[in-house]
Design a protein around this motif. Structure first.
Motif, PDB file in Angstrom:
ATOM      1  N   ARG A 134       0.825  -1.207   0.000  1.00 46.17           N
ATOM      2  CA  ARG A 134       0.000   0.000   0.000  1.00 46.17           C
ATOM      3  C   ARG A 134       0.860   1.258   0.000  1.00 46.17           C
ATOM      4  NH1 ARG A 134      -5.311  -1.017   1.006  1.00 46.17           N
ATOM      5  NH2 ARG A 134      -5.844  -3.102   1.761  1.00 46.17           N
ATOM      6  N   GLU A 135       0.220   2.371  -0.314  1.00 47.28           N
ATOM      7  CA  GLU A 135       0.931   3.648  -0.341  1.00 47.28           C
ATOM      8  C   GLU A 135       1.159   4.155   1.089  1.00 47.28           C
ATOM      9  OE1 GLU A 135       2.178   5.487  -2.917  1.00 47.28           O
ATOM     10  OE2 GLU A 135       1.735   3.692  -4.111  1.00 47.28           O
ATOM     11  N   PRO A 136       2.330   4.729   1.377  1.00 49.15           N
ATOM     12  CA  PRO A 136       2.592   5.261   2.721  1.00 49.15           C
ATOM     13  C   PRO A 136       1.632   6.404   3.047  1.00 49.15           C
ATOM     14  CG  PRO A 136       4.312   5.945   1.183  1.00 49.15           C
ATOM     15  CD  PRO A 136       3.480   4.926   0.467  1.00 49.15           C
ATOM     16  N   ILE A 137       1.361   6.576   4.328  1.00 42.77           N
ATOM     17  CA  ILE A 137       0.414   7.598   4.786  1.00 42.77           C
ATOM     18  C   ILE A 137       1.160   8.680   5.571  1.00 42.77           C
ATOM     19  CG2 ILE A 137      -1.627   8.040   6.201  1.00 42.77           C
ATOM     20  CD1 ILE A 137      -2.339   5.052   5.817  1.00 42.77           C
ATOM     21  N   SER A 138       0.920   9.925   5.212  1.00 42.30           N
ATOM     22  CA  SER A 138       1.508  11.041   5.959  1.00 42.30           C
ATOM     23  C   SER A 138       0.553  11.407   7.088  1.00 42.30           C
ATOM     24  CB  SER A 138       1.738  12.241   5.040  1.00 42.30           C
ATOM     25  OG  SER A 138       2.325  13.303   5.759  1.00 42.30           O
ATOM     26  N   PHE A 139       0.673  10.705   8.212  1.00 44.72           N
ATOM     27  CA  PHE A 139      -0.295  10.838   9.306  1.00 44.72           C
ATOM     28  C   PHE A 139      -0.384  12.261   9.850  1.00 44.72           C
ATOM     29  CE2 PHE A 139       0.737   6.319   9.318  1.00 44.72           C
ATOM     30  CZ  PHE A 139      -0.506   5.740   9.501  1.00 44.72           C
ATOM     31  N   PHE A 140       0.738  12.958   9.935  1.00 43.54           N
ATOM     32  CA  PHE A 140       0.764  14.283  10.557  1.00 43.54           C
ATOM     33  C   PHE A 140       0.245  15.389   9.648  1.00 43.54           C
ATOM     34  CE2 PHE A 140       3.360  12.031  13.543  1.00 43.54           C
ATOM     35  CZ  PHE A 140       3.221  12.709  14.735  1.00 43.54           C
ATOM     36  N   THR A 141       0.076  15.116   8.361  1.00 45.92           N
ATOM     37  CA  THR A 141      -0.454  16.124   7.447  1.00 45.92           C
ATOM     38  C   THR A 141      -1.733  15.645   6.762  1.00 45.92           C
ATOM     39  OG1 THR A 141       1.002  15.307   5.683  1.00 45.92           O
ATOM     40  CG2 THR A 141       1.800  17.156   7.002  1.00 45.92           C
ATOM     41  N   SER A 142      -2.304  14.563   7.253  1.00 53.97           N
ATOM     42  CA  SER A 142      -3.526  14.004   6.676  1.00 53.97           C
ATOM     43  C   SER A 142      -4.737  14.419   7.513  1.00 53.97           C
ATOM     44  CB  SER A 142      -3.439  12.478   6.599  1.00 53.97           C
ATOM     45  OG  SER A 142      -4.691  11.926   6.275  1.00 53.97           O
TER      46      SER A 142
END
Length: 286
Positions: free
Chosen positions: A134-142
């Motif tokens: 899966r594609e990585p997730i930018s948790f802090f900017t999502s």
């Protein structure tokens, strides 16, 4: 004599500052002081409620705080009950120590820790996500994931510490009740449902009423060190709004007005929560 230091602390830091709410009704000037600044009545409150940002901030505060109550409030109770059932003293104390430790870390350290763990580039969690295809997730900017991140990090940091109160309440239960239940053939789950939970219900209600009073305090310090302009829309709460708009621009009157609004709402919620608890559960703070 032993009460004097605590009472002095309470008086100096909780009662003396009450006089400062007068600033909320002034166009406060730091050089003119409280007695020299112009009185403007409710202008700061009109400005607050007419601000386009306020409703967004107020909504975010309620959503984040209510989610934290729904998801996190029951967890220390469950954890305390589970810990109480551990018979091996060494293992029990080890588990207690491990889950308590995060409480003593500052939010700056916790934020840095999770920034590294959740980094898009080399973070452990995103490396696992990429391994799964899966594609990585930018948790802090999502905007989609940031509120969940706030809830998870607060749970990781504070749940262990919250179990202390409930463990203390559980240890105060008369053990003869459990012995009688065993004689009557009750299993462990029945003991928890019919003895443990009813016995600690006054403590649960007390903690819930106090938590209800802090519903507009959605974790200012936590959010302040973790959020950024990209996620303001879903994470800017009353506390961070006061910091950015009030204290950041030295608008002390406006920030005091927001703080007073926060305190009045919290006071009303505690009164309502206490009355409902007394009516429905016959248990209350006063």
């Amino acid at each position: 004599l032993m009460l004097i230091p605590g009472l002095l602390f309470l008086f100096i830091f909780n009662y003396l500052p009450i006089g400062g709410i007068w600033i909320a009704f002034q166009d406060y000037n730091i050089f003119k002081g409280v007695f020299g600044s112009e009185f403007v009545g409710l202008d700061n409150f009109r400005r607050l409620f007419s601000s386009s940002d306020f409703m967004v901030v107020f909504r975010n505060t309620l959503i984040i705080s209510i989610l934290k109550i729904i998801i996190l409030f029951p967890l220390p109770i469950i954890l305390a009950i589970l810990l109480n059932e551990i018979k091996n003293a060494v293992f029990k104390k080890t588990v207690q120590t491990v889950i308590y430790l995060p409480h003593f870390l500052s939010w700056v350290i916790v934020s840095g820790l999770f920034i590294n763990l959740l980094s898009v580039h080399g973070g452990f969690v995103n490396e696992v996500i990429k391994t799964l295809g899966r594609e990585p997730i930018s948790f802090f900017t999502s905007k989609q994931h940031f509120r969940g991140l706030l809830i998870f990090t607060e749970g990781w940091k504070e749940i262990g510490w919250g179990t202390i109160v409930y463990l203390a309440a559980i240890t105060g239960i008369d053990q003869e009740q459990f012995e009688s239940a065993k004689i009557d053939g009750a299993n462990k789950l029945q003991e928890i449902i019919y003895i443990t939970i009813p016995s600690i219900s006054p403590t649960i209600i007390l903690m819930f009423i106090l938590r209800l009073g802090r519903i507009l305090e959605a974790g200012t310090e936590q959010i302040l060190v973790m959020y950024n302009p990209v996620v303001y829309e879903v994470s800017d709460v009353i506390g961070t709004y006061v910091y950015r708009v009030g204290l950041g621009t030295s608008d002390y009157s406006f920030s005091t007005a927001v703080g007073l609004f926060n305190s009045v709402v919290s006071f009303i919620l505690i009164i309502i929560g206490n009355r409902l608890a007394k009516k429905w559960f016959d248990s209350s703070i006063w």
